[in-house]
Design a protein around this motif. Structure first.
Motif, PDB file in Angstrom:
ATOM      1  N   LEU A  32      49.682  11.292 -31.298  1.00 41.70           N
ATOM      2  CA  LEU A  32      50.005  12.397 -30.386  1.00 41.70           C
ATOM      3  C   LEU A  32      51.273  13.133 -30.795  1.00 41.70           C
ATOM      4  O   LEU A  32      51.374  14.348 -30.696  1.00 41.70           O
ATOM      5  CB  LEU A  32      50.136  11.870 -28.958  1.00 41.70           C
ATOM      6  CG  LEU A  32      50.433  12.914 -27.877  1.00 41.70           C
ATOM      7  CD1 LEU A  32      49.328  13.940 -27.799  1.00 41.70           C
ATOM      8  CD2 LEU A  32      50.616  12.255 -26.531  1.00 41.70           C
ATOM      9  N   MET A  36      51.328  17.426 -31.075  1.00 42.52           N
ATOM     10  CA  MET A  36      51.896  18.260 -30.017  1.00 42.52           C
ATOM     11  C   MET A  36      51.967  19.738 -30.405  1.00 42.52           C
ATOM     12  O   MET A  36      51.566  20.616 -29.635  1.00 42.52           O
ATOM     13  CB  MET A  36      53.303  17.765 -29.662  1.00 42.52           C
ATOM     14  CG  MET A  36      53.335  16.458 -28.925  1.00 42.52           C
ATOM     15  SD  MET A  36      52.599  16.579 -27.300  1.00 42.52           S
ATOM     16  CE  MET A  36      53.983  17.193 -26.359  1.00 42.52           C
TER      17      MET A  36
ATOM     18  N   ASN B  68      64.506   2.622 -39.099  1.00 44.10           N
ATOM     19  CA  ASN B  68      64.544   2.802 -37.652  1.00 44.10           C
ATOM     20  C   ASN B  68      63.153   3.154 -37.135  1.00 44.10           C
ATOM     21  O   ASN B  68      62.570   4.155 -37.524  1.00 44.10           O
ATOM     22  CB  ASN B  68      65.532   3.918 -37.312  1.00 44.10           C
ATOM     23  CG  ASN B  68      65.669   4.102 -35.825  1.00 44.10           C
ATOM     24  OD1 ASN B  68      64.846   4.750 -35.206  1.00 44.10           O
ATOM     25  ND2 ASN B  68      66.675   3.514 -35.254  1.00 44.10           N
ATOM     26  N   LEU B  69      62.621   2.295 -36.263  1.00 43.97           N
ATOM     27  CA  LEU B  69      61.255   2.501 -35.778  1.00 43.97           C
ATOM     28  C   LEU B  69      61.217   3.100 -34.384  1.00 43.97           C
ATOM     29  O   LEU B  69      60.171   3.497 -33.907  1.00 43.97           O
ATOM     30  CB  LEU B  69      60.504   1.170 -35.744  1.00 43.97           C
ATOM     31  CG  LEU B  69      60.235   0.477 -37.080  1.00 43.97           C
ATOM     32  CD1 LEU B  69      59.417  -0.767 -36.862  1.00 43.97           C
ATOM     33  CD2 LEU B  69      59.506   1.410 -38.022  1.00 43.97           C
ATOM     34  N   VAL B 179      54.649   4.366 -29.323  1.00 48.64           N
ATOM     35  CA  VAL B 179      55.828   4.429 -30.182  1.00 48.64           C
ATOM     36  C   VAL B 179      57.114   4.754 -29.431  1.00 48.64           C
ATOM     37  O   VAL B 179      57.958   3.887 -29.247  1.00 48.64           O
ATOM     38  CB  VAL B 179      55.627   5.407 -31.346  1.00 48.64           C
ATOM     39  CG1 VAL B 179      56.837   5.386 -32.264  1.00 48.64           C
ATOM     40  CG2 VAL B 179      54.382   5.022 -32.119  1.00 48.64           C
ATOM     41  N   ASP B 180      57.283   6.019 -28.989  1.00 43.57           N
ATOM     42  CA  ASP B 180      58.551   6.285 -28.306  1.00 43.57           C
ATOM     43  C   ASP B 180      58.350   6.482 -26.806  1.00 43.57           C
ATOM     44  O   ASP B 180      57.385   7.094 -26.370  1.00 43.57           O
ATOM     45  CB  ASP B 180      59.326   7.458 -28.902  1.00 43.57           C
ATOM     46  CG  ASP B 180      58.435   8.515 -29.486  1.00 43.57           C
ATOM     47  OD1 ASP B 180      58.807   9.091 -30.501  1.00 43.57           O
ATOM     48  OD2 ASP B 180      57.347   8.758 -28.919  1.00 43.57           O
ATOM     49  N   TYR B 189      47.663   1.639 -20.205  1.00 35.20           N
ATOM     50  CA  TYR B 189      46.817   0.913 -21.160  1.00 35.20           C
ATOM     51  C   TYR B 189      46.365  -0.435 -20.592  1.00 35.20           C
ATOM     52  O   TYR B 189      45.189  -0.806 -20.676  1.00 35.20           O
ATOM     53  CB  TYR B 189      47.627   0.749 -22.445  1.00 35.20           C
ATOM     54  CG  TYR B 189      47.020  -0.115 -23.510  1.00 35.20           C
ATOM     55  CD1 TYR B 189      45.927   0.334 -24.242  1.00 35.20           C
ATOM     56  CD2 TYR B 189      47.563  -1.355 -23.813  1.00 35.20           C
ATOM     57  CE1 TYR B 189      45.383  -0.451 -25.240  1.00 35.20           C
ATOM     58  CE2 TYR B 189      47.032  -2.143 -24.812  1.00 35.20           C
ATOM     59  CZ  TYR B 189      45.937  -1.689 -25.522  1.00 35.20           C
ATOM     60  OH  TYR B 189      45.406  -2.474 -26.503  1.00 35.20           O
ATOM     61  N   TYR B 221      60.688  17.086 -23.280  1.00 32.15           N
ATOM     62  CA  TYR B 221      59.641  16.909 -24.278  1.00 32.15           C
ATOM     63  C   TYR B 221      58.906  15.591 -24.065  1.00 32.15           C
ATOM     64  O   TYR B 221      57.680  15.527 -24.103  1.00 32.15           O
ATOM     65  CB  TYR B 221      60.268  16.973 -25.671  1.00 32.15           C
ATOM     66  CG  TYR B 221      59.389  16.459 -26.785  1.00 32.15           C
ATOM     67  CD1 TYR B 221      58.331  17.219 -27.264  1.00 32.15           C
ATOM     68  CD2 TYR B 221      59.616  15.209 -27.347  1.00 32.15           C
ATOM     69  CE1 TYR B 221      57.529  16.740 -28.277  1.00 32.15           C
ATOM     70  CE2 TYR B 221      58.818  14.726 -28.360  1.00 32.15           C
ATOM     71  CZ  TYR B 221      57.767  15.497 -28.822  1.00 32.15           C
ATOM     72  OH  TYR B 221      56.971  14.999 -29.816  1.00 32.15           O
ATOM     73  N   LEU B 224      56.507  15.613 -21.077  1.00 29.20           N
ATOM     74  CA  LEU B 224      55.259  16.288 -21.428  1.00 29.20           C
ATOM     75  C   LEU B 224      54.392  15.387 -22.292  1.00 29.20           C
ATOM     76  O   LEU B 224      53.200  15.186 -22.037  1.00 29.20           O
ATOM     77  CB  LEU B 224      55.591  17.583 -22.175  1.00 29.20           C
ATOM     78  CG  LEU B 224      54.423  18.525 -22.429  1.00 29.20           C
ATOM     79  CD1 LEU B 224      53.960  19.133 -21.119  1.00 29.20           C
ATOM     80  CD2 LEU B 224      54.829  19.617 -23.408  1.00 29.20           C
ATOM     81  N   LYS B 225      55.023  14.800 -23.311  1.00 26.90           N
ATOM     82  CA  LYS B 225      54.278  13.995 -24.266  1.00 26.90           C
ATOM     83  C   LYS B 225      53.694  12.745 -23.624  1.00 26.90           C
ATOM     84  O   LYS B 225      52.521  12.416 -23.808  1.00 26.90           O
ATOM     85  CB  LYS B 225      55.195  13.595 -25.425  1.00 26.90           C
ATOM     86  CG  LYS B 225      54.425  13.300 -26.676  1.00 26.90           C
ATOM     87  CD  LYS B 225      55.206  12.454 -27.621  1.00 26.90           C
ATOM     88  CE  LYS B 225      54.517  11.133 -27.733  1.00 26.90           C
ATOM     89  NZ  LYS B 225      55.228  10.193 -28.549  1.00 26.90           N
ATOM     90  N   LEU B 228      50.796  13.537 -21.335  1.00 26.02           N
ATOM     91  CA  LEU B 228      49.579  13.763 -22.115  1.00 26.02           C
ATOM     92  C   LEU B 228      49.011  12.438 -22.613  1.00 26.02           C
ATOM     93  O   LEU B 228      47.806  12.197 -22.539  1.00 26.02           O
ATOM     94  CB  LEU B 228      49.912  14.644 -23.316  1.00 26.02           C
ATOM     95  CG  LEU B 228      49.450  16.094 -23.250  1.00 26.02           C
ATOM     96  CD1 LEU B 228      49.963  16.848 -24.452  1.00 26.02           C
ATOM     97  CD2 LEU B 228      47.938  16.156 -23.199  1.00 26.02           C
ATOM     98  N   ALA B 229      49.909  11.582 -23.096  1.00 23.81           N
ATOM     99  CA  ALA B 229      49.469  10.288 -23.633  1.00 23.81           C
ATOM    100  C   ALA B 229      48.773   9.465 -22.555  1.00 23.81           C
ATOM    101  O   ALA B 229      47.725   8.857 -22.792  1.00 23.81           O
ATOM    102  CB  ALA B 229      50.669   9.528 -24.197  1.00 23.81           C
ATOM    103  N   LEU B 231      47.378  10.623 -19.836  1.00 22.37           N
ATOM    104  CA  LEU B 231      46.136  11.304 -19.472  1.00 22.37           C
ATOM    105  C   LEU B 231      45.028  10.992 -20.483  1.00 22.37           C
ATOM    106  O   LEU B 231      43.891  10.666 -20.112  1.00 22.37           O
ATOM    107  CB  LEU B 231      46.392  12.812 -19.432  1.00 22.37           C
ATOM    108  CG  LEU B 231      45.325  13.646 -18.759  1.00 22.37           C
ATOM    109  CD1 LEU B 231      45.346  13.392 -17.265  1.00 22.37           C
ATOM    110  CD2 LEU B 231      45.540  15.124 -19.044  1.00 22.37           C
ATOM    111  N   ILE B 232      45.370  11.074 -21.765  1.00 20.85           N
ATOM    112  CA  ILE B 232      44.368  10.800 -22.794  1.00 20.85           C
ATOM    113  C   ILE B 232      43.929   9.342 -22.719  1.00 20.85           C
ATOM    114  O   ILE B 232      42.751   9.025 -22.832  1.00 20.85           O
ATOM    115  CB  ILE B 232      44.936  11.140 -24.191  1.00 20.85           C
ATOM    116  CG1 ILE B 232      45.104  12.641 -24.320  1.00 20.85           C
ATOM    117  CG2 ILE B 232      44.015  10.621 -25.291  1.00 20.85           C
ATOM    118  CD1 ILE B 232      45.830  13.098 -25.552  1.00 20.85           C
ATOM    119  N   ASP B 233      44.899   8.464 -22.485  1.00 14.47           N
ATOM    120  CA  ASP B 233      44.564   7.041 -22.408  1.00 14.47           C
ATOM    121  C   ASP B 233      43.585   6.763 -21.267  1.00 14.47           C
ATOM    122  O   ASP B 233      42.723   5.897 -21.371  1.00 14.47           O
ATOM    123  CB  ASP B 233      45.831   6.209 -22.208  1.00 14.47           C
ATOM    124  CG  ASP B 233      45.576   4.745 -22.479  1.00 14.47           C
ATOM    125  OD1 ASP B 233      45.465   4.397 -23.655  1.00 14.47           O
ATOM    126  OD2 ASP B 233      45.443   3.965 -21.511  1.00 14.47           O
TER     127      ASP B 233
END
Lengths: 125, 240
Positions: A32, A36, B68-69, B179-180, B189, B221, B224-225, B228-229, B231-233
């Motif tokens: 994702l 974006m 850095n992950l 991830v973040d 999930y 940001y 929003l992200k 969306l994540a 919602l998609i999940d």
């Protein structure tokens, strides 16, 4: 203004592309984070095709005669933004791969040394 | 109770990014609170300060990541370690000292009594202690409503990183973890896959040293992200 035909093409195109992206994310094949900007581009196109007055206003403000040309300019600008973000990501990834390879190389050496030491100790016994 | 705890193998996962000033106090506090009932694993997410050398000095088990992950990747490393070494319970505690070690055993108890698959320490049940800034609370309330709307379940503190989970969830998380800003998405999930989530009241502290990793500009940001994540999940059917 843009023609009704173009308006319909843009709306359908944006929705189809957004659904395609959505589906790929759903299947875990796209991240994702990197999608974006594409989604935002599709949103912009959708907005413009629903409210075509905006692009006319923009064209006038920028001194472009035909609104369609302003649309092309805007879309190509967005594409460059996406391309540039890809360049940034590629650079970041290559740095990370380098760091990882170095770390792996160092680790390999350590493992070889340790196993050699172990063998020596076993022989001495 | 004690017998159960003795048989259970518990791992404490502490993600740390530039937490050199907090980590030593946190570890000593955990040691005095939990005795030797838990193993501590610090994930040093490629810190640029002295986190690595401090962890080394206090002889804490530490994974020093070469790149850095971000918080999600760091925490998932911990879950992978837990899976590899067959731990029964894994607990996440932030490295900044926000989460008080006194509550670790509260969280563990819910898991050992099999009341839930994951337990979240929530600061909004009893509304005690540090309640976070106003803007942050608005964001958290928004995620609570979003999750409620999509899953019909109420999670009062969906962004809390103070969480304990059992073996099944450890397996899930070691396979897949966002991830973040991963907490709200990982709740969705788990709910989607039919796991039971419980919340227990905890008191949190304001972070002692250093700055939070989320800035104002980025938070919009992320909102929003993550929305969306989530919602998609919601539209995913099964774990692949």
């Amino acid at each position: 203004m843009i023609s009704l035909k173009l308006q319909v093409i843009l709306i359908v195109g944006a929705i189809v592309c957004a659904l395609f992206l959505f589906n790929l994310i759903k299947k875990y094949r796209l991240e994702l984070k990197y999608t974006m900007l594409w989604l935002i581009l599709m949103l912009i196109i959708l907005m413009i095709s629903i409210f075509p007055n905006f692009i006319g206003f923009l064209a006038h403000a920028m001194g472009i005669e035909l609104p369609v040309n302003a649309l092309f300019l805007l879309v190509s600008f967005c594409s460059y933004a996406i391309l540039f973000s890809m360049t940034i990501n590629a650079s970041k990834s290559s740095t990370k791969v380098k760091e990882l390879s170095q770390e792996l190389g160092l680790l390999k050496l350590e493992v070889i040394r340790l196993t050699e030491e172990l063998h020596k100790k076993e022989k001495n016994k | 109770m004690m017998e159960v705890l003795v048989r259970m193998r518990i791992l404490l996962i502490i993600p740390a990014y530039n937490e050199g000033k907090n980590i030593e106090k946190l570890i000593s506090k955990i040691n005095s609170e939990c005795d030797s009932a838990v193993d501590i694993l610090i994930i040093n997410d490629c810190s640029t300060d002295d986190t690595q050398s401090i962890c080394n000095d206090i002889n804490a088990l530490t994974i020093n990541l070469p790149c850095n992950l971000g918080i999600g990747g760091a925490v998932q490393t911990g879950y992978k370690y837990a899976r590899l070494h067959d731990y029964d319970i894994a607990i996440q505690v932030d490295g900044d000292g926000q989460h008080k070690p006194e509550y670790i055993m509260d969280l563990v108890r819910y898991i050992t009594e099999e009341k839930a698959d994951m337990v979240i320490g929530s600061r909004f049940i009893n509304k005690e202690g540090f309640q976070s800034t106003f803007m942050r609370r608005v964001g958290i309330a928004y995620f609570t409503y979003l999750l409620k709307f999509l899953s019909k379940r109420v999670i009062t503190d969906p962004t809390s990183g103070f969480r304990a989970c059992n073996k099944k969830v450890i397996n899930e998380f070691s396979k897949r973890y966002p991830v973040d800003y991963p907490e709200p998405e990982s709740i969705m999930y788990l709910l989607r896959n039919g796991y039971r989530i419980k919340e227990v009241p905890v008191i949190m502290q304001e972070r002692k040293e250093g700055k939070s990793s989320i800035t104002t500009f980025k938070s919009l940001y992320y909102m929003l992200k993550v929305s969306l994540a989530i919602l998609i999940d919601r539209f995913r059917k099964q774990i692949v």
